[in-house]
Scaffold this motif. Sequence first.
Motif, PDB file in Angstrom:
ATOM      1  N   ASN A   1       0.804  -1.230   0.000  1.00  0.00           N
ATOM      2  CA  ASN A   1       0.000   0.000   0.000  1.00  0.00           C
ATOM      3  C   ASN A   1       0.839   1.283   0.000  1.00  0.00           C
ATOM      4  OD1 ASN A   1      -2.633  -1.172  -0.045  1.00  0.00           O
ATOM      5  ND2 ASN A   1      -2.368  -1.737   2.102  1.00  0.00           N
ATOM      6  N   GLU A   2       2.113   1.165  -0.357  1.00  0.00           N
ATOM      7  CA  GLU A   2       2.988   2.341  -0.473  1.00  0.00           C
ATOM      8  C   GLU A   2       3.186   2.659  -1.950  1.00  0.00           C
ATOM      9  OE1 GLU A   2       7.585   3.835   0.466  1.00  0.00           O
ATOM     10  OE2 GLU A   2       6.908   1.861   1.156  1.00  0.00           O
ATOM     11  N   GLU A   3       2.896   3.895  -2.328  1.00  0.00           N
ATOM     12  CA  GLU A   3       3.003   4.277  -3.728  1.00  0.00           C
ATOM     13  C   GLU A   3       4.454   4.484  -4.146  1.00  0.00           C
ATOM     14  OE1 GLU A   3       0.594   7.598  -4.796  1.00  0.00           O
ATOM     15  OE2 GLU A   3      -1.285   6.686  -4.098  1.00  0.00           O
ATOM     16  N   GLY A   4       4.744   4.086  -5.388  1.00  0.00           N
ATOM     17  CA  GLY A   4       6.077   4.283  -5.941  1.00  0.00           C
ATOM     18  C   GLY A   4       6.051   4.072  -7.442  1.00  0.00           C
ATOM     19  N   GLU A   5       7.228   4.119  -8.060  1.00  0.00           N
ATOM     20  CA  GLU A   5       7.334   3.982  -9.520  1.00  0.00           C
ATOM     21  C   GLU A   5       7.494   2.520  -9.902  1.00  0.00           C
ATOM     22  OE1 GLU A   5       9.991   5.615 -13.315  1.00  0.00           O
ATOM     23  OE2 GLU A   5      10.726   5.894 -11.261  1.00  0.00           O
ATOM     24  N   LEU A   6       6.708   2.080 -10.867  1.00  0.00           N
ATOM     25  CA  LEU A   6       6.797   0.710 -11.343  1.00  0.00           C
ATOM     26  C   LEU A   6       8.003   0.565 -12.277  1.00  0.00           C
ATOM     27  CD1 LEU A   6       5.360  -2.066 -11.323  1.00  0.00           C
ATOM     28  CD2 LEU A   6       4.210  -1.367 -13.418  1.00  0.00           C
ATOM     29  N   CYS A   7       8.836  -0.435 -11.996  1.00  0.00           N
ATOM     30  CA  CYS A   7      10.005  -0.725 -12.817  1.00  0.00           C
ATOM     31  C   CYS A   7       9.925  -2.164 -13.318  1.00  0.00           C
ATOM     32  CB  CYS A   7      11.288  -0.529 -12.009  1.00  0.00           C
ATOM     33  SG  CYS A   7      11.499   1.151 -11.369  1.00  0.00           S
ATOM     34  N   VAL A   8      10.534  -2.416 -14.478  1.00  0.00           N
ATOM     35  CA  VAL A   8      10.401  -3.722 -15.128  1.00  0.00           C
ATOM     36  C   VAL A   8      11.767  -4.235 -15.551  1.00  0.00           C
ATOM     37  CG1 VAL A   8       9.172  -5.009 -16.922  1.00  0.00           C
ATOM     38  CG2 VAL A   8       8.219  -2.848 -16.086  1.00  0.00           C
ATOM     39  N   ARG A   9      11.962  -5.549 -15.387  1.00  0.00           N
ATOM     40  CA  ARG A   9      13.171  -6.188 -15.908  1.00  0.00           C
ATOM     41  C   ARG A   9      12.773  -7.503 -16.569  1.00  0.00           C
ATOM     42  NH1 ARG A   9      15.964 -10.164 -12.752  1.00  0.00           N
ATOM     43  NH2 ARG A   9      14.630 -10.939 -11.074  1.00  0.00           N
ATOM     44  N   GLY A  10      13.632  -7.994 -17.473  1.00  0.00           N
ATOM     45  CA  GLY A  10      13.365  -9.263 -18.141  1.00  0.00           C
ATOM     46  C   GLY A  10      13.443  -9.141 -19.650  1.00  0.00           C
ATOM     47  N   THR A  11      13.210 -10.259 -20.337  1.00  0.00           N
ATOM     48  CA  THR A  11      13.330 -10.267 -21.801  1.00  0.00           C
ATOM     49  C   THR A  11      12.216  -9.504 -22.490  1.00  0.00           C
ATOM     50  OG1 THR A  11      12.142 -12.367 -21.881  1.00  0.00           O
ATOM     51  CG2 THR A  11      14.529 -12.491 -21.862  1.00  0.00           C
ATOM     52  N   SER A  12      11.201  -9.105 -21.737  1.00  0.00           N
ATOM     53  CA  SER A  12      10.118  -8.320 -22.345  1.00  0.00           C
ATOM     54  C   SER A  12      10.551  -6.895 -22.676  1.00  0.00           C
ATOM     55  CB  SER A  12       8.908  -8.279 -21.408  1.00  0.00           C
ATOM     56  OG  SER A  12       9.240  -7.666 -20.185  1.00  0.00           O
ATOM     57  N   LEU A  13      11.667  -6.448 -22.103  1.00  0.00           N
ATOM     58  CA  LEU A  13      12.119  -5.082 -22.369  1.00  0.00           C
ATOM     59  C   LEU A  13      12.462  -4.888 -23.843  1.00  0.00           C
ATOM     60  CD1 LEU A  13      12.298  -4.851 -19.268  1.00  0.00           C
ATOM     61  CD2 LEU A  13      14.458  -3.639 -19.575  1.00  0.00           C
ATOM     62  N   ALA A  14      12.116  -3.705 -24.351  1.00  0.00           N
ATOM     63  CA  ALA A  14      12.526  -3.346 -25.704  1.00  0.00           C
ATOM     64  C   ALA A  14      14.046  -3.268 -25.768  1.00  0.00           C
ATOM     65  CB  ALA A  14      11.916  -2.002 -26.098  1.00  0.00           C
ATOM     66  N   MET A  15      14.573  -3.294 -26.992  1.00  0.00           N
ATOM     67  CA  MET A  15      16.018  -3.214 -27.189  1.00  0.00           C
ATOM     68  C   MET A  15      16.525  -1.776 -27.072  1.00  0.00           C
ATOM     69  SD  MET A  15      16.080  -5.828 -30.431  1.00  0.00           S
ATOM     70  CE  MET A  15      17.863  -6.005 -30.570  1.00  0.00           C
TER      71      MET A  15
ATOM     72  N   GLU B   1      22.511  -5.137 -15.319  1.00  0.00           N
ATOM     73  CA  GLU B   1      21.129  -5.583 -15.427  1.00  0.00           C
ATOM     74  C   GLU B   1      20.253  -4.380 -15.759  1.00  0.00           C
ATOM     75  OE1 GLU B   1      18.037  -8.384 -12.993  1.00  0.00           O
ATOM     76  OE2 GLU B   1      19.019  -6.793 -11.855  1.00  0.00           O
ATOM     77  N   THR B   2      19.722  -4.382 -16.961  1.00  0.00           N
ATOM     78  CA  THR B   2      18.925  -3.255 -17.423  1.00  0.00           C
ATOM     79  C   THR B   2      17.484  -3.365 -16.946  1.00  0.00           C
ATOM     80  OG1 THR B   2      20.303  -3.056 -19.408  1.00  0.00           O
ATOM     81  CG2 THR B   2      18.143  -1.993 -19.464  1.00  0.00           C
ATOM     82  N   ILE B   3      16.943  -2.235 -16.500  1.00  0.00           N
ATOM     83  CA  ILE B   3      15.520  -2.154 -16.189  1.00  0.00           C
ATOM     84  C   ILE B   3      14.935  -0.972 -16.958  1.00  0.00           C
ATOM     85  CG2 ILE B   3      15.860  -3.089 -13.864  1.00  0.00           C
ATOM     86  CD1 ILE B   3      15.241  -0.191 -12.819  1.00  0.00           C
ATOM     87  N   TYR B   4      13.611  -0.953 -17.050  1.00  0.00           N
ATOM     88  CA  TYR B   4      12.925   0.208 -17.612  1.00  0.00           C
ATOM     89  C   TYR B   4      12.076   0.833 -16.524  1.00  0.00           C
ATOM     90  CZ  TYR B   4       9.948   3.233 -20.377  1.00  0.00           C
ATOM     91  OH  TYR B   4       9.285   4.332 -20.854  1.00  0.00           O
ATOM     92  N   ARG B   5      12.302   2.125 -16.312  1.00  0.00           N
ATOM     93  CA  ARG B   5      11.514   2.871 -15.329  1.00  0.00           C
ATOM     94  C   ARG B   5      10.312   3.445 -16.068  1.00  0.00           C
ATOM     95  NH1 ARG B   5      15.465   4.576 -10.608  1.00  0.00           N
ATOM     96  NH2 ARG B   5      13.451   5.014  -9.688  1.00  0.00           N
ATOM     97  N   THR B   6       9.119   2.983 -15.716  1.00  0.00           N
ATOM     98  CA  THR B   6       7.935   3.309 -16.502  1.00  0.00           C
ATOM     99  C   THR B   6       7.455   4.739 -16.321  1.00  0.00           C
ATOM    100  OG1 THR B   6       6.359   2.621 -14.792  1.00  0.00           O
ATOM    101  CG2 THR B   6       7.177   0.907 -16.306  1.00  0.00           C
ATOM    102  N   GLY B   7       7.774   5.370 -15.157  1.00  0.00           N
ATOM    103  CA  GLY B   7       7.210   6.679 -14.862  1.00  0.00           C
ATOM    104  C   GLY B   7       5.785   6.601 -14.357  1.00  0.00           C
ATOM    105  N   ASP B   8       5.264   5.381 -14.182  1.00  0.00           N
ATOM    106  CA  ASP B   8       3.904   5.190 -13.668  1.00  0.00           C
ATOM    107  C   ASP B   8       3.938   4.942 -12.166  1.00  0.00           C
ATOM    108  OD1 ASP B   8       2.533   5.480 -16.061  1.00  0.00           O
ATOM    109  OD2 ASP B   8       2.806   3.381 -16.609  1.00  0.00           O
ATOM    110  N   ILE B   9       3.036   5.604 -11.461  1.00  0.00           N
ATOM    111  CA  ILE B   9       2.933   5.444 -10.014  1.00  0.00           C
ATOM    112  C   ILE B   9       1.879   4.378  -9.712  1.00  0.00           C
ATOM    113  CG2 ILE B   9       2.462   6.596  -7.825  1.00  0.00           C
ATOM    114  CD1 ILE B   9       5.013   7.526  -9.296  1.00  0.00           C
ATOM    115  N   VAL B  10       2.281   3.393  -8.918  1.00  0.00           N
ATOM    116  CA  VAL B  10       1.408   2.272  -8.588  1.00  0.00           C
ATOM    117  C   VAL B  10       1.577   1.940  -7.104  1.00  0.00           C
ATOM    118  CG1 VAL B  10       1.622   1.314 -10.925  1.00  0.00           C
ATOM    119  CG2 VAL B  10       3.143   0.502  -9.110  1.00  0.00           C
ATOM    120  N   LEU B  11       0.755   1.018  -6.629  1.00  0.00           N
ATOM    121  CA  LEU B  11       0.972   0.421  -5.314  1.00  0.00           C
ATOM    122  C   LEU B  11       0.522  -1.031  -5.356  1.00  0.00           C
ATOM    123  CD1 LEU B  11      -1.976   0.022  -3.724  1.00  0.00           C
ATOM    124  CD2 LEU B  11      -1.763   2.483  -3.404  1.00  0.00           C
TER     125      LEU B  11
END
Length: 508
Positions: free
Chosen positions: A350-364, A388-398
């Motif tokens: 229940n703490e808001e923050g920025e959603l980040c993603v890692r894995g083969t789904s990332l664009a090149m 290890e590359t991640i993508y910071r989505t800029g979306d706030i989620v919880l």
Amino acid sequence: MHINLLNYLKATSERVPNNTAVIEGERKISFFELSENAKKMSNIINRVIDGVIRKPIAVLLDKQIETVVSDIAIMYCGNAYMNLDTKTPVQRISNIIELIKPELIITNNKHIHKLNDIWPSDKILNVDQIDLNNETYSQDVLDNRLSKIIDTDPLCIINTSGSTGVPKGVVLNHRSFIDFTEWAIHTTDIGDNEVIGSLSPSVFDIYSFELCMLMALGSTIVIVPEGLAAFPARILQLLQDHHVTYIFWVPTIMVNIANMDLLIRIPLSSLKSVWFAGEVFPTKQFNYWRTQLKQAQFINLYGPIEITLDCTYYIADRQLSDDEPIPIGIACKNTDVFILNEEDKLCGVNEEGELCVRGTSLAMGYYNNPEKTAAAFVQNPLNNSYPETIYRTGDIVLENDRGEIIFKGRKDSIIKHSGYRIELGEIEHVIINTLKLVKNGCVVYSQATKEIIFYYEFDNDISVVDFRSNIGRVLPNYMIPHIYKRLEQLPRNNNGKIDRLKLKELTE
């Protein structure tokens, strides 16, 4: 193990050669014809580009059978397709192809004039001047070329809004689409021989996934004519007539259908999979759909274009009240998502923050744009031991008590509108710097009314009609502001910058 998506198509065209692959109005094409035509087309393409592989080839066609043939032909060439929006102003098309520099542009008589002054004629292929009945191909040559392609080679480039007025070309590869397709097959209710109500433009990643379903599952793509967008009842009638079993839509039109109570009048008894993504689906209208289609599985998907298709999903298997947001769910297989606070630490429940993603789904990354790529695709701050590359989505989620991720909003000036991701800064750049219509202005977005609003200072007497006509020469319709508000002075913060939060408050 699949190396590229054409492995799927080979098996499918052998399994169901006579089944219909694509329906476009009164026209249709079988899987055998689609495969053969794409191979012949690839032979023509290769004569023009002299065997070049792993490069972008653009397609400037309306969404039609020839678009599907061209995209698959480009795959057979070992290259990446990049579909261009035929409704986009010529200047924007010029900006895109100047950045990407495709090896070739495939178009037809209807749209070739748009390329006359911006692209050399020897790098244009007009499908209306091709008779595939007189073409042949060598399977050995095709196999030899494809043997050089590996799963991390580019499959397609999808253009997204850029803050400087030039769209960014997101590069997506075979492996990430294969991963998503395999996840979908093993996790959801989709199966062999689905009938797809294909509404998304060919420039959307949803269309690219529909191609994956066509190739992997023998799905039939029923192309919804673009002109029907303003007539939702006719769209539903088309779905009913073709016994459509699957749709993957942006919620905007689904909201309109709910508000008009159309599913009562035009029931869709064959529809068993309803997926949606690209923007928030108001729960009241979602509940209408679920009430009317009790036989269907509903899935809310989430993911920016920098993530292949989507990275999280929520299968709606519990009741949601009209004022409860639909969760974006949990991570898809072989993808990891996590939520970081402003100190780059993991957020608690229940703490808001920025959603980040890692894995083969990332664009090149972004094609021909190393600086933008380096800024968006960054080292995982939770891992200092190896790259290890991640993508910071800029979306706030919880993450709620159920372990579901809830979307809260954006942290910057990127919005999702009508399924398109838009940089508000690009609209400002065009109005102020490119067109020089005003000296100072600021674009904001109203989540309540789904309208783009442009605030500008009292320095120019320009009508709304002139605003829209001028902007429409450079930007597509979905990026043109709906409302124009002139102020004597835009609010400023302590640093002297335009106070966007203040304008946002005025808007809401």
